[in-house]
Design an enzyme around this catalytic site. Sequence first.
Site, short mmCIF file in Angstrom:
data_model
loop_
_atom_site.label_atom_id
_atom_site.label_comp_id
_atom_site.label_asym_id
_atom_site.label_seq_id
_atom_site.Cartn_x
_atom_site.Cartn_y
_atom_site.Cartn_z
N CYS A 405 0.79 -0.92 -0.11
CA CYS A 405 -0.07 0.01 0.12
C CYS A 405 0.98 1.23 0.12
O CYS A 405 2.11 1.26 0.36
CB CYS A 405 -1.09 0.01 1.23
SG CYS A 405 -0.07 0.40 2.56
N GLY A 487 13.84 -0.13 -14.83
CA GLY A 487 12.74 0.68 -15.25
C GLY A 487 12.94 1.17 -16.73
O GLY A 487 12.29 0.56 -17.84
P1 NAD Z 1 8.08 -7.92 -19.36
O1 NAD Z 1 9.25 -7.95 -20.15
O2 NAD Z 1 7.73 -9.09 -18.33
O3 NAD Z 1 6.78 -7.77 -20.49
C1 NAD Z 1 6.86 -6.89 -21.57
C2 NAD Z 1 5.61 -7.23 -22.32
O4 NAD Z 1 5.68 -6.46 -23.74
C3 NAD Z 1 5.66 -8.78 -22.82
O5 NAD Z 1 4.53 -9.49 -22.55
C4 NAD Z 1 5.92 -8.72 -24.37
O6 NAD Z 1 5.41 -9.67 -25.08
C5 NAD Z 1 5.27 -7.57 -24.67
N1 NAD Z 1 5.58 -6.72 -25.88
C6 NAD Z 1 6.97 -6.63 -26.39
N2 NAD Z 1 6.85 -6.10 -27.73
C7 NAD Z 1 5.41 -6.00 -27.95
C8 NAD Z 1 5.01 -5.24 -29.03
N3 NAD Z 1 5.66 -4.79 -29.86
N4 NAD Z 1 3.34 -5.27 -29.06
C9 NAD Z 1 2.87 -5.70 -28.05
N5 NAD Z 1 3.42 -6.34 -26.92
C10 NAD Z 1 4.89 -6.37 -26.82
O7 NAD Z 1 8.11 -6.25 -18.85
P2 NAD Z 1 7.24 -5.49 -17.56
O8 NAD Z 1 7.79 -6.14 -16.27
O9 NAD Z 1 5.81 -5.82 -17.83
O10 NAD Z 1 7.57 -4.13 -17.61
C11 NAD Z 1 6.99 -3.33 -19.03
C12 NAD Z 1 7.79 -2.29 -19.01
O11 NAD Z 1 7.15 -1.55 -18.09
C13 NAD Z 1 9.32 -2.15 -18.87
O12 NAD Z 1 9.86 -1.35 -19.76
C14 NAD Z 1 9.43 -1.67 -17.70
O13 NAD Z 1 10.77 -1.13 -17.46
C15 NAD Z 1 8.44 -0.66 -17.27
N6 NAD Z 1 7.84 -0.51 -15.92
C16 NAD Z 1 7.16 0.51 -15.56
C17 NAD Z 1 6.75 0.74 -14.31
C18 NAD Z 1 5.88 1.87 -13.68
O14 NAD Z 1 5.65 2.01 -12.66
N7 NAD Z 1 5.37 2.39 -14.81
C19 NAD Z 1 7.39 -0.20 -13.29
C20 NAD Z 1 8.06 -1.24 -13.76
C21 NAD Z 1 8.30 -1.40 -15.08
#
Ligand code: NAD
Length: 553
Positions: A405, A487
């Site tokens: 939380c 990230g």
């Molecule tokens: P992950 O690698 O587990 O998942 C990424 C997903 O994107 C996969 O399921 C993959 O199949 C999909 N993907 C890749 N290319 C694609 C495309 N062209 N079209 C559709 N789907 C596609 O990663 P995650 O842990 O889910 O993190 C995702 C992103 O978010 C990372 O870049 C991460 O750094 C970022 N992130 C953001 C936050 C936040 O708070 N906003 C927090 C953590 C991570």
Amino acid sequence: MSGPRPVKAPTGSKLTCANWQIEAPYRMLQNNLDPAVAERPDDLVVYGGTGRAARSWDAYDAMLRTMTALKPDETMLVQSGKPVGVFRTHEWAPRVLLANSNLVGDWATWDEFRRLEDLGLTMYGQMTAGSWIYIGTQGILQGTYECFAEIARRKFGNTLAGTITLTGGLGGMGGAQPLAITMNDGVALCVDVDAWRVNRRVETRYLDVVATSLGDAVAQCLAAKKERRRLSVGLVANAADVFPKLLAMGFPADIVTDQTSAHDPLSYVPNDVSEEAAKNLLATNPAEYIRRSRLAMAEQCAAMVGFMDAGAEVFDYGNSLRREAQLSGYDRAFDYPGFLPAYIRPQFCEGRGPFRWVALSGDPADIAATDAAALEEFPDDEGLAKWIHLAKERVAFQGLPARICWLGYGERHRLGLRFNEMVKKGQLKAPIVIGRDHLDSGSVASPYRETESMIDGSDAIADWPLLNALVNTASGATWVSIHHGGGVGIGRSIHAGMVAVADGTDLAAEKLARVLVTDPGMGVIRHADAGYDRAIEVADQRGVRLPMREAQA
Ligand code: NAD
């Protein structure tokens, strides 16, 4: 034993290590690699593209072995997922200190990182993967829920009912989006290229249904929007194809964002090659893969700008889609803001951020008891109460039972001490691990995300996360880590992790009373130093010392 195998953290109240301060990292490292928690456990990948908990299976075994024999006044040092030393320190010191993926400025590129990774010299630690406090998709769920709740408050009369959010990515983190949106009563259309990921989100109850086609997805979303019914729809497709198609057909998205793995052009899937050809390209010609992947990101990003022009609320959700699109020549990529300056920064000014805890017993009843304690401790916090009730009802635990939380400065240590008392009095079956995401108020420098558009222009100053790690080490955290590149990718962030253990002892109480103050306190002083009025006000009201202001007084 070396090589992949199914991993599960030990549970119960019997110790394998010398005490709970050591048992906690011992269990949490294993918990990070539990197949119910990790995205690709055989490759030691926990989440976020290639975020690993250990560099190799040999290193993993060596860390467990070392912790089993570690003494209560010793500290194990971990360099990018490999144990490299044990020193006698003292009981107040962390039991584990970790540094992940750090590179000197001029060398901080993906190319150099991958060269070193191929040589077996480093690993990508992401945020909570390499610092052993990942708790499955629930970890990000609360942050995502808070973010969409804030958008609802600001733009849609306090609810997402009757709105559609279009987003990409259903991975370890992105998979939280559909549930966070339906928890806010909205409709979500989530596009992911990987059918396995999409189906996994249905299995874990984060996603309601999988559409059979784009037409089916659109029809289901429109019907739910009309009836103001909450629904999340998954679509197996490439976001770089689908976002422009939806824009062209006038799809009425109210909110558009993305959480594909766009932090890393080798993880994002290009849209102009077959799956087989993409794999081949990745292995034989990564430079060409990156070129195509960036072009695809530019197509997706341009569609998002198109939705913005059409009046939708559009924001970047913490990957590097805008930067990668810009690198391929798209010049409007930064026309829409990151979620941090858009919605979250006021909370960071109060030291508020993602406080999480894990029951080392493995017993869900321990989390139920801590949920009740949190509600009792903060009876006037309606948002917290709504979240905890929703989480109890809709979140399936992955691995060791856990809860998260958002709490701020002055609140975190109260709850930590309360948990410690509960352990002491035998109200819980085993101690509680308390940690947080690195995406927190005072623990990260990340100009495309947490520190985007700081009012004093200090976005890239990375002294703050380093001070965070130092002060938490000095205050009695159980393990502390310094990471680079989580990230948003290599060269784009520096951040620190902190975990403390409420084991019911008086010493733990002393430590928690310090570390759960210094940690959120870093958020208050970082934002006060930048000149945010709210942070200065919080510092004045809650007694956070700001020496430069004292000097003026
Ligand atoms: P992950 O690698 O587990 O998942 C990424 C997903 O994107 C996969 O399921 C993959 O199949 C999909 N993907 C890749 N290319 C694609 C495309 N062209 N079209 C559709 N789907 C596609 O990663 P995650 O842990 O889910 O993190 C995702 C992103 O978010 C990372 O870049 C991460 O750094 C970022 N992130 C953001 C936050 C936040 O708070 N906003 C927090 C953590 C991570």
